[in-house]
Each structure stands twice: as C-alpha cells, then as structure tokens.
Design an enzyme around this catalytic site. Sequence first.
Site, mmCIF file in Angstrom:
data_model
loop_
_atom_site.group_PDB
_atom_site.id
_atom_site.type_symbol
_atom_site.label_atom_id
_atom_site.label_comp_id
_atom_site.label_asym_id
_atom_site.label_seq_id
_atom_site.Cartn_x
_atom_site.Cartn_y
_atom_site.Cartn_z
ATOM 1 N N HIS A 140 -5.381 1.622 11.505
ATOM 2 C CA HIS A 140 -6.168 0.437 11.165
ATOM 3 C C HIS A 140 -5.352 -0.854 11.225
ATOM 4 C CE1 HIS A 140 -4.610 1.081 6.949
ATOM 5 N NE2 HIS A 140 -4.632 -0.233 6.960
ATOM 6 N N ASP A 157 -5.454 8.220 10.597
ATOM 7 C CA ASP A 157 -5.016 6.832 10.459
ATOM 8 C C ASP A 157 -3.537 6.657 10.792
ATOM 9 O OD1 ASP A 157 -5.332 4.158 10.106
ATOM 10 O OD2 ASP A 157 -5.512 4.210 7.917
ATOM 11 N N SER A 216 0.352 -1.534 4.378
ATOM 12 C CA SER A 216 -0.189 -0.459 5.220
ATOM 13 C C SER A 216 0.735 -0.180 6.402
ATOM 14 C CB SER A 216 -1.577 -0.836 5.741
ATOM 15 O OG SER A 216 -2.516 -0.838 4.709
#
Length: 462
Positions: free
Chosen positions: A124, A154, A229
């Site tokens: 993402h 992911d 992230s």
Amino acid sequence: MKKFFSFLGIAILGGALTLGGYKMLFNEQVIIERTIEQPMQTVQANYKSTLNTAVTNAISTDFTVAAEKSVHAVVHVKNTAIKTQVNPLDLFFGNNNNGREYKQIGTGSGVIISSDGYIVTNNHVIDSASDIEITLNNKKKYKAELIGTDKENDIALLKINAELDLPYIPFANSDNIKVGEWVLAVGNPYNLTSTVTAGIVSAKGRDLEGNSAIDSFIQTDAAVNPGNSGGALVNTRGELVGINTAITSKTGSFIGYSFAVPSNIAKKVIDDLLEFGAVQEAVLGINIDSSDADIEGVKIGGLSEGSGAEKSGLKSGDIITKVNNVKISKFSELRGQLTAKRPGEFVDITVIRDGEFMTKKVELSKKDTFVSRSFNIILKDLTKKERNTYNLKGGAKIVRNANKSLDYYGVKEGYIIIEINKKVVSNASEAAKILDTSNTNGTPVYIEVINLEGERERYAFR
C-alpha cells in the site's frame, strides 16, 4: 530585717550559680542511652515479587545495539502516482473528456534486506506509483525499480542501484519470537527520518477482522504512526522479525497497538517474487469448520479430492493443533504457517481425533482458488479436462458468486471467465488481480465468459 532579705537573696543567687555550673559540667555525662536489640523476624513465603525483576530487566535491556544496526538500513520511500480527476457532469452527459491529470505524493518506509539494494516495503506504500524515490539515512536519494508485489500480504519488493554495499537487516525466524519480548519499530513517521520506538510483542497470529481473516500479524505496543508503514520491527539483536503494516485507530494516529507482517511470511513472499515473479501459495487442501468457536485449534470440515491432506490420512472432524511443532489455536495462526511455506513442501500436522493426538506428514498443494474482493467472487484455475473441453489455454472458473450485480445480469457459479477488457486470462490469480485493479474510478470492466451451456457471452460492469 534588711539583713535577713540580703542573706536570702545571696543564698538564692548562690544556689542558682551552683545548679547552672553543675548542668554545664556534668549534664552530658549523666544521660544514659539504652539500646535494646530486637531480633529480626523472618517469614517463610512462596510469593516472589516479579515487579522488581521486571523493572531490573527493563533497565538492563540495552536497545542501542539494535537501534544502531537497524536505523541505517531503514529508508524513506516516496511514491508519485498520476491520478485523473473526472468531472461528474462529463460522465452524466457522456462527454468524451479524459479528465485532468494530477500528481499524488505518498510516503512511507522500507527495509534494506541485502547489500546490493533490495528493499522490502508494504504494497500500500507504493500502490499505483509511477515513480518511486528512496532516501537513505545519509540523505542520498535513488530511483527505485518495482520488482514485484503481493497485495494479499501487503508486501512489495524494490531495487536500487547504489555505488557501495549498503547496510541491511538480516531476517530472524519470527516463529521464535515470544509474547512479552522487547522489540523496536524503526521508520519515518510524519516524514521524521530515523525514528526508533520500543515496545513488547503483545500477541502473535493476530487478525484484524475476526477468526476468519487471512491476516496473521505480530501485534506490538511499540508506537507506529503514518509513515512507519513498510518499516522494520526488530528484536534486541537488531534482526528483522516483521514489517510494520497497520495500526488500529479512530484518529489516524497511534493509540496503543500496531501490527507487523511476520518476517517468515515477508521472506517467503520476497523469495517467490524473485524466483517466480508471483507468490506461490501453499494449501493443505481442506475446508474449515468454524461452527464451534470454543475449540482451541482448527477443525477440518472437509478435504479436497486428491489433496495432500486427503492422501496423508487426515479426516473431517480432525482438530489441527500443531504445524511442525508450532502451536495452532486459531485459523489465522494456521494461515500464517502455511503462508510461509511453498507448494511441494512437507509439514507435520498434529491433530486430535477421538480424543487422541496423532501426527500426519502432509505435502502442501498449490493454491488454485483466488478472491476478487472488488467483485466479491471466488475464482479457480481450470482443470485440464475443462481446458480441453472448451479448447482453452487458460481461464478462471467462478466457484462462488456473492455479487448481486453479476446475479442481475445472470452470471452464475460455474461460468468461465476467458477475457477481461479484451485481454486473455491465463489463470484465476491473474483474473482476480485484473478485476481488482480495473474496477476503479467508475471505468467499465468488460468481461467475456463461457456460460453453463458452453456459449460465449460478453458483459460490461461499472
């Protein structure tokens, strides 16, 4: 009479002087201090305080080595995506206006995993990016090449070409990490480079949707915020145990817990992307019976014909409790173990059957069913017989349809998708990915199928 009072005054004065002199000369010596020694009382008890031990361990834990090893191997990831803004009035009136293009900038973190410049991050973080820029801890910038992605887990793999060998973080076995163990989260929250936070592992095999989810995260209370992230979760030795991925928050900022993809899963995904260009998903070949929520383990509801599970002697009703001596108490933990394995590998499956423990060696099969989340359908690879029947080289069969739009047009379970947007479909995995990436911004998706009578039909979905 006067003489009497004179003598009396002299007597009183003399007594006062005598008493004062006595106090001054002898008072210190006449004070006697008595010390009575009280014997110390001891009580035998089984209780042992853990507070002091925990505090002592926390104080003695040195995070500097892990921080120094990891901070230079965590990078800042900047992605640029070209978006198109369409005027709703143009869509309404059917004007052929392609819309206005604009750049959208996103940032995150990444982890260098090899000295020659391979970097792992979250899918993402770089999703839909047309340009990816990497900034090292020493402020040097590089253009990155996207090697491959795995949307389901992911994970994305990037590559930069640097002049010198780069510092990197070695992988640890995430199965060995324990609840309560200290970990560090390293990343670039809010564009603040080289940020290190500490916490403990709060849980393992955690899913975010409930016991039916595919997630198998490491949960930690190390502070993770937007921009973290794709960053590293490391143990106190500076080894990679996870890739920081998500937080649960109503505000968008850290409120107590964060979640990381275990390093074993990340490493397996990366190896597959490098070797095959796509993730090789392994399955036991079983269906799950989730009717009894009180069971500790995973209950087998059914077995696929010809699967490794069936050949090994597993049966419906068996409760899986271990995979290769790793305890399994819920589906997400089983999912996490299988995600880290490849088709063709053998695993020892321990089950409870009729109250007795037994272990079966099972050969894992290649996953042949895939989910299109945007269309809410499950697709399966065609068998050799099906390909021969319809003279096809590939295709994807709809084995479960929960999409009301497809129902409205009459598309049913058993239909075979052969083309999407005039592109021939090779397999179920490719079909699911094309459907999910095409169904955006109101763009029509054109699907060609073979119906249950063997006839070809074409549909357009918005």
